[in-house]
Design a protein around this motif. Structure first.
Motif, PDB file in Angstrom:
ATOM      1  N   CYS A   1      32.267  95.268  84.334  1.00 39.31           N
ATOM      2  CA  CYS A   1      32.743  96.428  85.092  1.00 39.31           C
ATOM      3  C   CYS A   1      33.588  97.356  84.218  1.00 39.31           C
TER       4      CYS A   1
ATOM      5  N   HIS B   1      35.938  99.142  85.026  1.00 41.63           N
ATOM      6  CA  HIS B   1      37.349  99.194  85.403  1.00 41.63           C
ATOM      7  C   HIS B   1      38.170  98.315  84.464  1.00 41.63           C
ATOM      8  N   GLU B   2      38.067  96.996  84.635  1.00 38.75           N
ATOM      9  CA  GLU B   2      38.823  96.086  83.763  1.00 38.75           C
ATOM     10  C   GLU B   2      37.957  94.950  83.235  1.00 38.75           C
TER      11      GLU B   2
ATOM     12  N   TRP C   1      36.284  91.442  91.069  1.00 42.04           N
ATOM     13  CA  TRP C   1      37.724  91.523  90.784  1.00 42.04           C
ATOM     14  C   TRP C   1      38.450  92.496  91.700  1.00 42.04           C
ATOM     15  N   HIS C   2      38.001  93.748  91.792  1.00 43.29           N
ATOM     16  CA  HIS C   2      38.731  94.721  92.608  1.00 43.29           C
ATOM     17  C   HIS C   2      37.807  95.546  93.496  1.00 43.29           C
ATOM     18  N   GLY C   3      36.552  95.145  93.600  1.00 43.87           N
ATOM     19  CA  GLY C   3      35.666  95.734  94.602  1.00 43.87           C
ATOM     20  C   GLY C   3      34.955  97.028  94.259  1.00 43.87           C
ATOM     21  N   ALA C   4      34.966  97.449  92.997  1.00 46.53           N
ATOM     22  CA  ALA C   4      34.190  98.650  92.660  1.00 46.53           C
ATOM     23  C   ALA C   4      32.728  98.424  93.037  1.00 46.53           C
TER      24      ALA C   4
ATOM     25  N   GLY D   1      35.427  93.185  84.830  1.00 47.10           N
ATOM     26  CA  GLY D   1      35.017  92.127  85.765  1.00 47.10           C
ATOM     27  C   GLY D   1      33.550  91.743  85.579  1.00 47.10           C
TER      28      GLY D   1
ATOM     29  N   CYS E   1      31.941  94.510  92.504  1.00 50.77           N
ATOM     30  CA  CYS E   1      32.691  93.779  91.477  1.00 50.77           C
ATOM     31  C   CYS E   1      33.575  92.715  92.130  1.00 50.77           C
TER      32      CYS E   1
ATOM     33  N   PHE F   1      34.943 103.727  94.501  1.00 53.90           N
ATOM     34  CA  PHE F   1      36.137 103.106  93.937  1.00 53.90           C
ATOM     35  C   PHE F   1      37.210 104.189  93.931  1.00 53.90           C
TER      36      PHE F   1
HETATM   37  S1  FES Z   1      37.266  95.007  87.152  1.00 50.69           S
HETATM   38 FE1  FES Z   1      35.733  95.686  88.518  1.00 50.69          FE
HETATM   39  S2  FES Z   1      36.829  96.737  90.041  1.00 50.69           S
HETATM   40 FE2  FES Z   1      38.357  96.075  88.651  1.00 50.69          FE
END
Ligand code: FES
Length: 110
Positions: A51, A53-54, A72-75, A56, A70, A87
């Protein structure tokens, strides 16, 4: 004269018969990030599996039709295009890869 070589590698993902609709697999070609491969209603798609984002592991998330969520944080990502669907932050699209079907075998080119 310049000669260009085709550096694409064809990586075996799974037997089509072992890869049901609505499921995902991950492959990790040498020199590449993890690649997520998804069966969306009998059609196969591949995108970078980490992902934006971070980082994931998207292949461990949920697949809902063409949407990968995702873990981890739902993206929410569109596995058919690599684009972000939803997101709170604006994230760059994930690269996508060509999927090749040969008989009962599913391959991704990376
Ligand atoms: S790592 Fe995928 S939404 Fe944060």
């Amino acid at each position: 004269m310049v000669t260009y070589y085709d550096c694409m590698a064809k990586i075996h993902v799974a037997k089509k018969s072992d890869f049901p609709a609505g499921t995902m697999r991950m492959v990790k070609p040498e020199g590449h990030d993890e690649i997520l491969v998804a069966n969306v209603g009998g059609n196969f798609y591949a995108m970078r599996g980490l992902c934006h984002h971070e980082g994931g592991p998207l292949w461990e998330g949920q697949l809902d039709n063409n949407t990968v969520i995702c873990p981890w944080h739902g993206a929410q990502w569109d596995v058919t295009t690599g684009k972000l669907i939803e997101f709170p932050l604006d994230l760059d699209p994930e690269p996508t890869y060509k999927v090749v079907i040969e008989g009962d075998d599913v391959y991704v080119e990376a």
